[in-house]
Design a protein around this motif. Structure first.
Motif, PDB file in Angstrom:
ATOM      1  N   SER A 129      46.067  20.860 -17.291  1.00 37.00           N
ATOM      2  CA  SER A 129      46.270  21.258 -18.692  1.00 37.00           C
ATOM      3  C   SER A 129      47.589  20.729 -19.253  1.00 37.00           C
ATOM      4  O   SER A 129      47.711  20.508 -20.465  1.00 37.00           O
ATOM      5  N   LYS A 130      48.567  20.501 -18.394  1.00 44.46           N
ATOM      6  CA  LYS A 130      49.858  19.978 -18.837  1.00 44.46           C
ATOM      7  C   LYS A 130      49.905  18.446 -18.778  1.00 44.46           C
ATOM      8  O   LYS A 130      50.963  17.850 -19.040  1.00 44.46           O
ATOM      9  N   ASN A 131      48.760  17.838 -18.450  1.00 47.84           N
ATOM     10  CA  ASN A 131      48.671  16.366 -18.377  1.00 47.84           C
ATOM     11  C   ASN A 131      49.710  15.772 -17.431  1.00 47.84           C
ATOM     12  O   ASN A 131      50.351  14.752 -17.731  1.00 47.84           O
ATOM     13  N   CYS A 132      49.873  16.422 -16.293  1.00 55.28           N
ATOM     14  CA  CYS A 132      50.824  15.910 -15.308  1.00 55.28           C
ATOM     15  C   CYS A 132      50.241  14.693 -14.594  1.00 55.28           C
ATOM     16  O   CYS A 132      49.073  14.700 -14.191  1.00 55.28           O
ATOM     17  N   GLY A 133      51.057  13.688 -14.439  1.00 55.74           N
ATOM     18  CA  GLY A 133      50.651  12.538 -13.641  1.00 55.74           C
ATOM     19  C   GLY A 133      51.354  12.534 -12.299  1.00 55.74           C
ATOM     20  O   GLY A 133      50.954  11.841 -11.370  1.00 55.74           O
ATOM     21  N   GLY A 142      54.245  12.966 -18.276  1.00 54.80           N
ATOM     22  CA  GLY A 142      53.433  12.914 -17.063  1.00 54.80           C
ATOM     23  C   GLY A 142      54.109  13.414 -15.809  1.00 54.80           C
ATOM     24  O   GLY A 142      53.468  13.560 -14.770  1.00 54.80           O
ATOM     25  N   VAL A 143      55.420  13.688 -15.869  1.00 50.86           N
ATOM     26  CA  VAL A 143      56.139  14.171 -14.696  1.00 50.86           C
ATOM     27  C   VAL A 143      56.386  15.672 -14.851  1.00 50.86           C
ATOM     28  O   VAL A 143      56.959  16.110 -15.843  1.00 50.86           O
ATOM     29  N   CYS A 144      55.938  16.446 -13.878  1.00 51.46           N
ATOM     30  CA  CYS A 144      56.087  17.905 -13.927  1.00 51.46           C
ATOM     31  C   CYS A 144      56.863  18.379 -12.699  1.00 51.46           C
ATOM     32  O   CYS A 144      56.827  17.756 -11.637  1.00 51.46           O
ATOM     33  N   VAL A 145      57.551  19.489 -12.866  1.00 52.57           N
ATOM     34  CA  VAL A 145      58.349  20.074 -11.791  1.00 52.57           C
ATOM     35  C   VAL A 145      57.759  21.440 -11.448  1.00 52.57           C
ATOM     36  O   VAL A 145      57.302  22.169 -12.337  1.00 52.57           O
ATOM     37  N   ALA A 196      61.520  21.868 -19.862  1.00 53.06           N
ATOM     38  CA  ALA A 196      60.186  21.720 -20.449  1.00 53.06           C
ATOM     39  C   ALA A 196      59.214  21.065 -19.480  1.00 53.06           C
ATOM     40  O   ALA A 196      57.990  21.139 -19.680  1.00 53.06           O
ATOM     41  N   MET A 197      59.718  20.444 -18.434  1.00 49.15           N
ATOM     42  CA  MET A 197      58.862  19.778 -17.451  1.00 49.15           C
ATOM     43  C   MET A 197      58.448  20.721 -16.325  1.00 49.15           C
ATOM     44  O   MET A 197      57.610  20.371 -15.493  1.00 49.15           O
ATOM     45  N   ASP A 239      58.495  18.625  -6.421  1.00 45.89           N
ATOM     46  CA  ASP A 239      59.027  19.895  -5.927  1.00 45.89           C
ATOM     47  C   ASP A 239      60.406  20.112  -6.543  1.00 45.89           C
ATOM     48  O   ASP A 239      61.276  19.236  -6.469  1.00 45.89           O
ATOM     49  N   ARG A 240      60.615  21.294  -7.109  1.00 51.32           N
ATOM     50  CA  ARG A 240      61.880  21.580  -7.775  1.00 51.32           C
ATOM     51  C   ARG A 240      63.075  21.463  -6.833  1.00 51.32           C
ATOM     52  O   ARG A 240      64.197  21.156  -7.246  1.00 51.32           O
ATOM     53  N   LYS A 241      62.838  21.685  -5.551  1.00 47.90           N
ATOM     54  CA  LYS A 241      63.926  21.577  -4.584  1.00 47.90           C
ATOM     55  C   LYS A 241      64.385  20.128  -4.401  1.00 47.90           C
ATOM     56  O   LYS A 241      65.487  19.884  -3.906  1.00 47.90           O
TER      57      LYS A 241
END
Length: 221
Positions: A157-161, A47-50, A175-176, A165-167
């Motif tokens: 679509s990636k089911n991010c919860g 659920g965590v995306c970057v 993979a995130m 921010d990558r910074k």
């Protein structure tokens, strides 16, 4: 007045044209993420995306096309100012030669007329740079309007919860990171933006010039 005329228009025009050149320089590519030690990535956090918006703005095809178009517009603007700058420098050189032979009462009117032309050139360059700045702002808004739905669709679509921010993070499992997916979605959509140079109405130009004159007067005072 004689001291003023010794200021070369070459320096003045260089300042104006440098402003345009700075505007036409594409924004530097986003800095790569800090190098990570050669260690095994940690577990993927469900659920965590970057995401890196800077990387999208630097690498998506629509962003690159926008940058190229802005560069073209700025080069045209620079070409627009160049003849005036060259003409002023030629006139300055001629006045500098006459200054050695003319009396003050004959030279001063010529110098005053020349400085009026210099002021007109400065105002023209100022307005051009204002228009270029607004053109770039409009372009950024248009690109951002295309990025937003691509990011939203990828997020779902990636089911991010949670989107980080990558910074803001030092390390993250690759993979995130959904940045590449957003870029691919934009590129696959063949998204494009129509960028045209902003031309300010005369009333707006006069307001800007008035504000500039007031600011210059305060700084000079």
């Amino acid at each position: 007045m004689k001291k003023q005329i010794l200021l070369t228009v070459a320096a003045l025009s260089a300042t104006a044209l440098t402003s345009v050149a700075v505007a036409q320089t594409p924004a530097p590519a986003a800095a790569p993420a800090p190098a990570q030690p050669q260690t095994k990535p940690g577990p993927v956090i469900a659920g965590v995306c970057v995401y890196s918006n800077e990387a999208v703005m630097a690498n998506a095809a629509v962003s690159k096309a926008a940058a190229q178009r802005l560069q073209q517009i700025n080069q045209q603007a620079e070409a627009e100012l160049e003849p005036d700058a060259q003409a002023l420098e030629k006139e300055r050189a001629g006045l500098a030669a006459q200054q050695k032979t003319l009396t003050k009462d004959k030279f001063d009117p010529l110098a005053q007329a020349f400085m009026g032309k210099v002021k007109a050139f400065q105002d023209k360059a100022f307005i051009v740079n204002q228009e270029l700045g607004r053109t770039e702002q409009d372009a950024n808004v248009k690109v951002a309007q295309l990025v937003a739905p691509a990011l939203s669709a990828t997020y779902e679509s990636k089911n991010c919860g949670m989107l980080v921010d990558r910074k803001a993070v030092l390390f993250a499992n690759p993979a995130m990171d959904i940045t590449g997916d957003v870029i691919k979605k934009l590129d696959d959509s063949k998204a494009a933006v129509d960028i045209k140079r902003v031309v300010l109405p005369e009333a707006d130009r006069q307001k800007l010039l008035k504000a500039k004159a007031e600011q210059d007067a305060q700084q000079g005072g």
